[in-house]
Scaffold this motif. Structure first.
Motif, PDB file in Angstrom:
ATOM      1  N   THR A   1      -3.881  -4.217  -9.356  1.00 48.43           N
ATOM      2  CA  THR A   1      -4.792  -3.981  -8.250  1.00 48.43           C
ATOM      3  C   THR A   1      -4.030  -3.323  -7.106  1.00 48.43           C
ATOM      4  O   THR A   1      -2.912  -3.730  -6.798  1.00 48.43           O
ATOM      5  CB  THR A   1      -5.397  -5.309  -7.758  1.00 48.43           C
ATOM      6  OG1 THR A   1      -5.966  -5.975  -8.872  1.00 48.43           O
ATOM      7  CG2 THR A   1      -6.490  -5.061  -6.734  1.00 48.43           C
TER       8      THR A   1
ATOM      9  N   GLN B   1      -4.499  -1.649  -2.984  1.00 53.23           N
ATOM     10  CA  GLN B   1      -5.418  -1.556  -1.848  1.00 53.23           C
ATOM     11  C   GLN B   1      -4.992  -0.412  -0.930  1.00 53.23           C
ATOM     12  O   GLN B   1      -3.824  -0.017  -0.897  1.00 53.23           O
ATOM     13  CB  GLN B   1      -5.490  -2.885  -1.098  1.00 53.23           C
ATOM     14  CG  GLN B   1      -4.186  -3.309  -0.457  1.00 53.23           C
ATOM     15  CD  GLN B   1      -4.256  -3.362   1.056  1.00 53.23           C
ATOM     16  OE1 GLN B   1      -5.333  -3.341   1.637  1.00 53.23           O
ATOM     17  NE2 GLN B   1      -3.103  -3.399   1.689  1.00 53.23           N
TER      18      GLN B   1
ATOM     19  N   ALA C   1      -5.223   3.252  -2.570  1.00 49.70           N
ATOM     20  CA  ALA C   1      -5.441   2.077  -3.428  1.00 49.70           C
ATOM     21  C   ALA C   1      -5.020   2.388  -4.861  1.00 49.70           C
ATOM     22  O   ALA C   1      -4.360   1.584  -5.521  1.00 49.70           O
ATOM     23  CB  ALA C   1      -6.914   1.658  -3.379  1.00 49.70           C
TER      24      ALA C   1
ATOM     25  N   GLN D   1     -11.522   0.926   3.902  1.00 56.69           N
ATOM     26  CA  GLN D   1     -10.561   0.250   3.044  1.00 56.69           C
ATOM     27  C   GLN D   1     -11.057   0.300   1.612  1.00 56.69           C
ATOM     28  O   GLN D   1     -12.242   0.469   1.357  1.00 56.69           O
ATOM     29  CB  GLN D   1     -10.262  -1.163   3.524  1.00 56.69           C
ATOM     30  CG  GLN D   1     -11.466  -2.041   3.728  1.00 56.69           C
ATOM     31  CD  GLN D   1     -11.062  -3.343   4.412  1.00 56.69           C
ATOM     32  OE1 GLN D   1     -10.146  -3.367   5.241  1.00 56.69           O
ATOM     33  NE2 GLN D   1     -11.745  -4.412   4.059  1.00 56.69           N
TER      34      GLN D   1
ATOM     35  N   ILE E   1     -10.163  -0.871  -2.729  1.00 60.55           N
ATOM     36  CA  ILE E   1      -9.400  -1.580  -3.770  1.00 60.55           C
ATOM     37  C   ILE E   1      -9.632  -0.843  -5.092  1.00 60.55           C
ATOM     38  O   ILE E   1     -10.756  -0.455  -5.387  1.00 60.55           O
ATOM     39  CB  ILE E   1      -9.851  -3.057  -3.888  1.00 60.55           C
ATOM     40  CG1 ILE E   1      -9.339  -3.835  -2.672  1.00 60.55           C
ATOM     41  CG2 ILE E   1      -9.344  -3.695  -5.171  1.00 60.55           C
ATOM     42  CD1 ILE E   1      -9.643  -5.304  -2.703  1.00 60.55           C
TER      43      ILE E   1
ATOM     44  N   THR F   1      -8.764  -1.184  -9.266  1.00 63.44           N
ATOM     45  CA  THR F   1      -8.242  -1.980 -10.366  1.00 63.44           C
ATOM     46  C   THR F   1      -7.931  -1.033 -11.526  1.00 63.44           C
ATOM     47  O   THR F   1      -8.766  -0.240 -11.927  1.00 63.44           O
ATOM     48  CB  THR F   1      -9.265  -3.052 -10.815  1.00 63.44           C
ATOM     49  OG1 THR F   1      -9.633  -3.816  -9.678  1.00 63.44           O
ATOM     50  CG2 THR F   1      -8.666  -3.953 -11.881  1.00 63.44           C
TER      51      THR F   1
END
Ligand code: MG
Length: 384
Positions: free
Chosen positions: A229, A231, A273, A375, A377, A379
Protein backbone atom coordinates in the motif's frame (compact mmCIF):
# COMPACT_ATOMS: atom_id res chain seq x y z
CA UNK A 1 20.77 -22.19 -39.41
CA UNK A 2 17.21 -22.85 -38.32
CA UNK A 3 14.70 -20.07 -38.16
CA UNK A 4 11.64 -20.53 -35.97
CA UNK A 5 8.77 -18.08 -36.30
CA UNK A 6 5.79 -17.97 -33.96
CA UNK A 7 2.43 -17.04 -35.41
CA UNK A 8 -0.25 -15.92 -32.98
CA UNK A 9 -3.80 -16.12 -34.25
CA UNK A 10 -5.86 -13.19 -33.01
CA UNK A 11 -8.15 -12.38 -35.93
CA UNK A 12 -11.39 -13.57 -34.33
CA UNK A 13 -14.25 -11.18 -33.64
CA UNK A 14 -15.54 -13.12 -30.64
CA UNK A 15 -17.11 -10.49 -28.40
CA UNK A 16 -19.07 -12.90 -26.22
CA UNK A 17 -16.99 -12.01 -23.17
CA UNK A 18 -16.65 -8.27 -23.23
CA UNK A 19 -19.38 -6.44 -25.01
CA UNK A 20 -17.86 -4.61 -27.97
CA UNK A 21 -14.24 -5.64 -27.43
CA UNK A 22 -12.95 -8.82 -29.09
CA UNK A 23 -11.83 -11.38 -26.50
CA UNK A 24 -8.11 -11.20 -27.29
CA UNK A 25 -8.03 -7.51 -26.35
CA UNK A 26 -9.86 -7.84 -23.01
CA UNK A 27 -7.69 -7.03 -20.03
CA UNK A 28 -6.32 -9.84 -17.92
CA UNK A 29 -4.44 -8.55 -14.88
CA UNK A 30 -4.23 -5.15 -16.55
CA UNK A 31 -2.79 -6.49 -19.84
CA UNK A 32 -4.65 -7.44 -23.00
CA UNK A 33 -5.12 -11.23 -23.22
CA UNK A 34 -3.13 -11.29 -26.47
CA UNK A 35 -0.09 -9.65 -24.89
CA UNK A 36 0.44 -12.36 -22.28
CA UNK A 37 1.50 -15.09 -24.73
CA UNK A 38 3.24 -12.57 -27.02
CA UNK A 39 5.59 -11.60 -24.19
CA UNK A 40 6.41 -15.26 -23.53
CA UNK A 41 7.05 -15.96 -27.22
CA UNK A 42 9.02 -12.76 -27.84
CA UNK A 43 11.47 -13.42 -25.02
CA UNK A 44 11.94 -17.16 -25.69
CA UNK A 45 15.46 -17.92 -26.93
CA UNK A 46 14.41 -20.54 -29.50
CA UNK A 47 12.02 -18.19 -31.30
CA UNK A 48 13.46 -15.76 -33.82
CA UNK A 49 10.42 -13.73 -34.85
CA UNK A 50 6.81 -13.35 -33.77
CA UNK A 51 3.92 -12.28 -35.99
CA UNK A 52 0.26 -11.77 -35.13
CA UNK A 53 -2.57 -12.52 -37.53
CA UNK A 54 -5.16 -9.86 -36.72
CA UNK A 55 -8.29 -8.17 -37.96
CA UNK A 56 -7.27 -4.79 -39.43
CA UNK A 57 -10.50 -3.37 -37.98
CA UNK A 58 -8.85 -3.80 -34.57
CA UNK A 59 -5.76 -1.76 -35.52
CA UNK A 60 -5.95 0.62 -32.55
CA UNK A 61 -6.56 -2.17 -30.04
CA UNK A 62 -3.70 -4.13 -31.58
CA UNK A 63 -1.24 -1.22 -31.48
CA UNK A 64 -2.03 -0.58 -27.84
CA UNK A 65 -1.82 -4.27 -26.93
CA UNK A 66 1.64 -4.82 -28.43
CA UNK A 67 3.25 -1.46 -27.58
CA UNK A 68 6.96 -1.88 -26.91
CA UNK A 69 7.18 -5.50 -28.10
CA UNK A 70 9.57 -6.42 -30.90
CA UNK A 71 7.25 -8.12 -33.41
CA UNK A 72 6.95 -8.47 -37.16
CA UNK A 73 4.19 -6.25 -38.57
CA UNK A 74 0.81 -8.00 -38.24
CA UNK A 75 -0.98 -9.52 -41.19
CA UNK A 76 -4.70 -9.58 -41.88
CA UNK A 77 -6.57 -12.81 -41.19
CA UNK A 78 -9.47 -14.31 -43.08
CA UNK A 79 -13.09 -15.23 -42.47
CA UNK A 80 -12.42 -18.40 -40.47
CA UNK A 81 -9.55 -19.42 -38.21
CA UNK A 82 -8.17 -21.81 -40.80
CA UNK A 83 -8.04 -19.01 -43.41
CA UNK A 84 -6.27 -16.77 -40.91
CA UNK A 85 -3.60 -19.36 -40.18
CA UNK A 86 -3.06 -20.04 -43.89
CA UNK A 87 -2.67 -16.34 -44.63
CA UNK A 88 -0.27 -16.02 -41.70
CA UNK A 89 1.84 -18.95 -42.84
CA UNK A 90 1.90 -17.68 -46.43
CA UNK A 91 3.03 -14.25 -45.20
CA UNK A 92 6.20 -15.82 -43.78
CA UNK A 93 7.44 -17.31 -47.06
CA UNK A 94 9.99 -14.55 -47.64
CA UNK A 95 11.68 -15.33 -44.30
CA UNK A 96 12.21 -18.96 -45.33
CA UNK A 97 11.66 -20.22 -41.79
CA UNK A 98 12.44 -23.87 -41.10
CA UNK A 99 9.72 -24.16 -38.47
CA UNK A 100 6.60 -22.36 -37.39
CA UNK A 101 4.71 -22.44 -34.09
CA UNK A 102 1.02 -21.57 -34.32
CA UNK A 103 -0.55 -20.32 -31.10
CA UNK A 104 -4.04 -19.18 -30.12
CA UNK A 105 -4.14 -15.70 -28.56
CA UNK A 106 -6.77 -16.99 -26.11
CA UNK A 107 -4.17 -19.10 -24.26
CA UNK A 108 -2.41 -16.52 -22.08
CA UNK A 109 -0.52 -18.97 -19.84
CA UNK A 110 1.87 -20.31 -22.43
CA UNK A 111 5.17 -21.23 -20.76
CA UNK A 112 8.70 -21.63 -22.02
CA UNK A 113 8.87 -25.34 -21.18
CA UNK A 114 5.93 -26.11 -23.48
CA UNK A 115 7.64 -24.18 -26.27
CA UNK A 116 10.83 -26.21 -25.64
CA UNK A 117 8.90 -29.51 -25.82
CA UNK A 118 7.22 -28.60 -29.10
CA UNK A 119 10.34 -27.29 -30.83
CA UNK A 120 12.44 -30.28 -29.68
CA UNK A 121 9.86 -32.76 -31.02
CA UNK A 122 10.11 -31.19 -34.47
CA UNK A 123 13.54 -32.86 -34.75
CA UNK A 124 11.67 -36.18 -34.76
CA UNK A 125 8.44 -35.43 -36.63
CA UNK A 126 7.13 -32.79 -39.07
CA UNK A 127 4.46 -31.81 -36.55
CA UNK A 128 4.21 -31.61 -32.74
CA UNK A 129 1.44 -30.51 -30.40
CA UNK A 130 1.15 -30.15 -26.63
CA UNK A 131 -1.62 -32.37 -25.32
CA UNK A 132 -3.09 -33.57 -22.04
CA UNK A 133 -4.64 -36.90 -21.16
CA UNK A 134 -8.38 -37.11 -20.57
CA UNK A 135 -9.01 -37.98 -16.92
CA UNK A 136 -12.79 -38.26 -16.94
CA UNK A 137 -14.50 -41.24 -18.49
CA UNK A 138 -15.75 -40.22 -21.92
CA UNK A 139 -19.17 -41.25 -23.26
CA UNK A 140 -20.56 -41.07 -26.72
CA UNK A 141 -24.22 -40.12 -26.47
CA UNK A 142 -27.16 -39.11 -28.62
CA UNK A 143 -30.39 -37.60 -27.42
CA UNK A 144 -29.16 -37.56 -23.83
CA UNK A 145 -28.64 -41.34 -23.77
CA UNK A 146 -25.26 -43.06 -23.55
CA UNK A 147 -24.42 -45.07 -26.61
CA UNK A 148 -20.87 -46.15 -25.78
CA UNK A 149 -17.94 -45.67 -23.42
CA UNK A 150 -14.77 -44.63 -25.24
CA UNK A 151 -11.29 -45.84 -24.38
CA UNK A 152 -9.84 -42.68 -22.85
CA UNK A 153 -6.30 -44.08 -22.98
CA UNK A 154 -6.42 -43.14 -26.67
CA UNK A 155 -7.90 -39.68 -26.17
CA UNK A 156 -5.94 -36.46 -25.73
CA UNK A 157 -6.84 -32.81 -25.38
CA UNK A 158 -4.90 -30.77 -27.95
CA UNK A 159 -3.45 -27.37 -27.00
CA UNK A 160 -1.30 -24.77 -28.75
CA UNK A 161 1.35 -23.80 -29.76
CA UNK A 162 1.28 -26.42 -32.47
CA UNK A 163 4.63 -26.70 -34.22
CA UNK A 164 5.37 -27.75 -37.77
CA UNK A 165 8.18 -27.86 -40.27
CA UNK A 166 7.43 -24.87 -42.43
CA UNK A 167 7.33 -26.15 -46.04
CA UNK A 168 5.15 -29.10 -45.02
CA UNK A 169 2.54 -27.08 -43.13
CA UNK A 170 2.46 -24.41 -45.87
CA UNK A 171 1.62 -27.07 -48.47
CA UNK A 172 -0.86 -28.80 -46.16
CA UNK A 173 -2.73 -25.56 -45.45
CA UNK A 174 -2.85 -24.64 -49.14
CA UNK A 175 -4.31 -28.04 -49.93
CA UNK A 176 -6.89 -27.74 -47.16
CA UNK A 177 -8.05 -24.28 -48.23
CA UNK A 178 -11.80 -23.86 -47.83
CA UNK A 179 -12.20 -26.80 -45.44
CA UNK A 180 -13.15 -26.28 -41.82
CA UNK A 181 -10.75 -28.40 -39.77
CA UNK A 182 -10.64 -27.81 -36.05
CA UNK A 183 -6.92 -27.21 -35.59
CA UNK A 184 -3.64 -27.08 -37.49
CA UNK A 185 -2.72 -30.62 -36.46
CA UNK A 186 -5.89 -31.74 -38.28
CA UNK A 187 -4.65 -29.92 -41.39
CA UNK A 188 -1.31 -31.74 -41.04
CA UNK A 189 -2.99 -35.11 -40.44
CA UNK A 190 -5.06 -34.67 -43.57
CA UNK A 191 -1.81 -34.16 -45.51
CA UNK A 192 -0.43 -37.38 -44.05
CA UNK A 193 2.13 -35.62 -41.82
CA UNK A 194 3.12 -37.34 -38.59
CA UNK A 195 2.22 -35.24 -35.55
CA UNK A 196 3.91 -36.03 -32.27
CA UNK A 197 2.30 -35.44 -28.87
CA UNK A 198 4.33 -33.68 -26.19
CA UNK A 199 3.39 -32.86 -22.61
CA UNK A 200 0.95 -29.97 -22.42
CA UNK A 201 0.15 -27.94 -19.32
CA UNK A 202 -3.12 -27.58 -17.41
CA UNK A 203 -2.28 -23.91 -16.93
CA UNK A 204 -2.19 -23.36 -20.69
CA UNK A 205 -5.97 -23.44 -20.97
CA UNK A 206 -8.05 -21.56 -23.50
CA UNK A 207 -10.03 -18.57 -22.25
CA UNK A 208 -13.44 -19.04 -23.81
CA UNK A 209 -16.08 -18.15 -21.23
CA UNK A 210 -16.59 -15.48 -18.60
CA UNK A 211 -15.76 -18.15 -16.00
CA UNK A 212 -12.45 -18.89 -17.81
CA UNK A 213 -11.54 -15.21 -17.65
CA UNK A 214 -12.25 -15.13 -13.90
CA UNK A 215 -10.20 -18.32 -13.44
CA UNK A 216 -7.34 -16.69 -15.37
CA UNK A 217 -7.53 -13.63 -13.09
CA UNK A 218 -7.50 -15.88 -10.01
CA UNK A 219 -4.50 -17.78 -11.34
CA UNK A 220 -2.51 -14.58 -11.78
CA UNK A 221 -3.66 -13.08 -8.49
CA UNK A 222 -2.59 -16.19 -6.59
CA UNK A 223 0.97 -15.55 -7.74
CA UNK A 224 0.84 -11.91 -6.61
CA UNK A 225 0.79 -12.32 -2.87
CA UNK A 226 3.08 -9.44 -1.97
CA UNK A 227 0.43 -6.81 -1.26
CA UNK A 228 1.72 -3.24 -0.85
CA UNK A 229 0.00 0.00 0.00
CA UNK A 230 1.27 3.48 -0.83
CA UNK A 231 -0.11 6.87 0.06
CA UNK A 232 0.25 10.28 -1.55
CA UNK A 233 -0.68 13.86 -0.69
CA UNK A 234 -0.59 17.03 -2.77
CA UNK A 235 -1.65 20.67 -2.62
CA UNK A 236 -1.98 23.35 -5.27
CA UNK A 237 -2.96 26.99 -4.77
CA UNK A 238 -5.75 28.67 -6.70
CA UNK A 239 -4.74 31.42 -9.11
CA UNK A 240 -6.15 33.26 -12.09
CA UNK A 241 -7.94 31.19 -14.69
CA UNK A 242 -11.30 29.82 -15.76
CA UNK A 243 -10.67 26.09 -15.46
CA UNK A 244 -8.60 23.53 -13.60
CA UNK A 245 -7.59 19.90 -13.99
CA UNK A 246 -8.53 17.33 -11.36
CA UNK A 247 -8.13 13.56 -11.66
CA UNK A 248 -7.49 13.96 -15.37
CA UNK A 249 -10.74 15.87 -15.99
CA UNK A 250 -10.97 19.52 -17.05
CA UNK A 251 -13.42 21.45 -14.84
CA UNK A 252 -14.68 24.95 -15.56
CA UNK A 253 -14.08 27.08 -12.44
CA UNK A 254 -13.73 30.65 -11.22
CA UNK A 255 -10.00 30.01 -10.67
CA UNK A 256 -7.22 27.89 -12.05
CA UNK A 257 -4.59 25.97 -10.08
CA UNK A 258 -0.98 27.16 -9.98
CA UNK A 259 1.73 24.65 -10.70
CA UNK A 260 4.64 23.72 -12.90
CA UNK A 261 2.66 21.03 -14.75
CA UNK A 262 -1.13 21.16 -15.17
CA UNK A 263 -1.35 21.23 -11.33
CA UNK A 264 -3.67 18.22 -11.15
CA UNK A 265 -3.36 17.56 -7.41
CA UNK A 266 -5.55 14.44 -7.69
CA UNK A 267 -3.29 12.72 -10.19
CA UNK A 268 -0.17 13.95 -8.37
CA UNK A 269 -1.32 12.42 -5.08
CA UNK A 270 -2.22 9.21 -6.88
CA UNK A 271 1.12 9.09 -8.69
CA UNK A 272 2.93 9.43 -5.36
CA UNK A 273 0.73 6.74 -3.81
CA UNK A 274 1.54 4.35 -6.66
CA UNK A 275 5.25 5.11 -6.50
CA UNK A 276 5.10 4.70 -2.72
CA UNK A 277 3.60 1.23 -3.00
CA UNK A 278 6.64 0.00 -4.93
CA UNK A 279 9.21 2.08 -3.06
CA UNK A 280 10.10 4.05 -6.18
CA UNK A 281 10.56 7.54 -4.71
CA UNK A 282 8.16 10.38 -5.44
CA UNK A 283 6.87 12.36 -8.38
CA UNK A 284 9.59 15.01 -7.98
CA UNK A 285 12.32 12.40 -8.42
CA UNK A 286 10.86 11.17 -11.71
CA UNK A 287 9.58 14.52 -13.04
CA UNK A 288 11.59 17.35 -11.48
CA UNK A 289 10.13 20.89 -11.44
CA UNK A 290 13.45 22.09 -12.84
CA UNK A 291 12.91 20.18 -16.09
CA UNK A 292 11.21 22.39 -18.71
CA UNK A 293 9.74 19.27 -20.37
CA UNK A 294 7.13 19.09 -17.60
CA UNK A 295 6.09 22.75 -17.83
CA UNK A 296 2.32 22.67 -18.34
CA UNK A 297 2.52 18.91 -18.87
CA UNK A 298 -0.67 16.86 -18.59
CA UNK A 299 -0.32 14.83 -15.41
CA UNK A 300 -1.72 11.59 -16.84
CA UNK A 301 1.78 10.87 -18.13
CA UNK A 302 3.16 10.97 -14.56
CA UNK A 303 0.56 8.47 -13.39
CA UNK A 304 1.04 6.25 -16.41
CA UNK A 305 4.77 6.18 -15.75
CA UNK A 306 4.15 5.03 -12.19
CA UNK A 307 1.78 2.33 -13.48
CA UNK A 308 4.42 1.20 -15.99
CA UNK A 309 6.91 0.82 -13.15
CA UNK A 310 4.44 -1.46 -11.35
CA UNK A 311 4.01 -3.46 -14.53
CA UNK A 312 7.77 -3.72 -15.03
CA UNK A 313 7.98 -5.39 -11.62
CA UNK A 314 5.43 -7.96 -12.79
CA UNK A 315 2.81 -6.44 -10.50
CA UNK A 316 -0.72 -5.13 -10.83
CA UNK A 317 -2.59 -2.23 -9.27
CA UNK A 318 -5.42 -3.75 -7.28
CA UNK A 319 -7.23 -0.58 -6.20
CA UNK A 320 -6.80 3.16 -5.92
CA UNK A 321 -8.70 5.64 -3.78
CA UNK A 322 -8.42 9.42 -4.12
CA UNK A 323 -9.90 12.03 -1.78
CA UNK A 324 -10.19 15.64 -2.96
CA UNK A 325 -10.30 18.22 -0.18
CA UNK A 326 -11.85 21.59 -1.13
CA UNK A 327 -14.90 23.81 -0.73
CA UNK A 328 -15.13 24.53 -4.46
CA UNK A 329 -15.41 23.30 -7.16
CA UNK A 330 -18.12 20.76 -6.36
CA UNK A 331 -16.69 17.33 -7.18
CA UNK A 332 -19.91 15.30 -7.13
CA UNK A 333 -21.07 16.11 -10.67
CA UNK A 334 -17.63 15.13 -12.06
CA UNK A 335 -16.92 12.09 -9.90
CA UNK A 336 -17.97 9.46 -12.46
CA UNK A 337 -15.89 11.12 -15.18
CA UNK A 338 -12.87 11.20 -12.85
CA UNK A 339 -13.24 7.50 -12.01
CA UNK A 340 -13.53 6.66 -15.70
CA UNK A 341 -10.49 8.76 -16.60
CA UNK A 342 -8.26 7.28 -13.88
CA UNK A 343 -9.38 3.78 -14.86
CA UNK A 344 -8.46 4.58 -18.46
CA UNK A 345 -5.02 5.95 -17.54
CA UNK A 346 -4.23 2.94 -15.35
CA UNK A 347 -5.85 0.34 -17.63
CA UNK A 348 -8.05 -0.77 -14.73
CA UNK A 349 -11.65 -1.80 -14.37
CA UNK A 350 -13.49 1.30 -13.01
CA UNK A 351 -14.67 -0.90 -10.13
CA UNK A 352 -11.07 -0.73 -8.89
CA UNK A 353 -11.03 3.07 -8.79
CA UNK A 354 -12.55 5.33 -6.13
CA UNK A 355 -12.80 9.13 -6.07
CA UNK A 356 -14.24 10.88 -3.03
CA UNK A 357 -14.50 14.50 -1.91
CA UNK A 358 -14.72 16.32 1.36
CA UNK A 359 -14.42 19.83 2.76
CA UNK A 360 -12.64 21.08 5.86
CA UNK A 361 -15.73 22.87 7.13
CA UNK A 362 -14.36 26.24 5.99
CA UNK A 363 -11.26 25.76 8.19
CA UNK A 364 -7.68 26.17 7.07
CA UNK A 365 -6.37 27.02 3.60
CA UNK A 366 -8.85 24.77 1.81
CA UNK A 367 -11.67 26.23 3.89
CA UNK A 368 -10.62 29.76 2.95
CA UNK A 369 -10.51 28.72 -0.71
CA UNK A 370 -6.80 29.46 -1.11
CA UNK A 371 -6.14 26.10 -2.68
CA UNK A 372 -7.14 22.49 -2.74
CA UNK A 373 -5.57 19.29 -1.48
CA UNK A 374 -5.76 15.68 -2.52
CA UNK A 375 -4.74 12.47 -0.87
CA UNK A 376 -4.60 9.01 -2.35
CA UNK A 377 -3.97 5.39 -1.50
CA UNK A 378 -2.86 2.77 -4.00
CA UNK A 379 -2.87 -0.96 -3.35
CA UNK A 380 -0.45 -2.92 -5.50
CA UNK A 381 0.16 -6.67 -5.78
CA UNK A 382 3.65 -7.83 -6.64
CA UNK A 383 4.98 -11.33 -7.28
CA UNK A 384 6.11 -13.06 -4.08
MG1 MG B 1 1.54 18.63 -7.42
Amino acid sequence: MQMIIALVVAAGRGTRLGGATPKQYLLLAGKPLLRHSLETLARHRAIDRVRVVFNPGDRDLYDEAVAGLDLLPPVAGGAARQDSVRLGIESLEGFKPSRVLIHDAARPFLDGVTIDHVTAALDEAPGAIPALPVRDTVKRATGGMVGATLDRAELWRAQTPQGFRYPEILAAHRNAKGLDLSDDAAVAERAGLAVKLVAGSEANFKVTTEEDLREAERRIASGLGDVRTGQGFDVHAFGPGDHLWLCGVKLPHTHGLIGHSDADAGLHALTDATLGAIGAGDIGVHFPDSDPRWHGAPSHQFLRHAADLVKAKGGVIAHVDVTIICERPKIGPHRAAMVARIAEILGLDPARVSVKATTTEKLGFTGRGEGLAAQAIATVRLPL
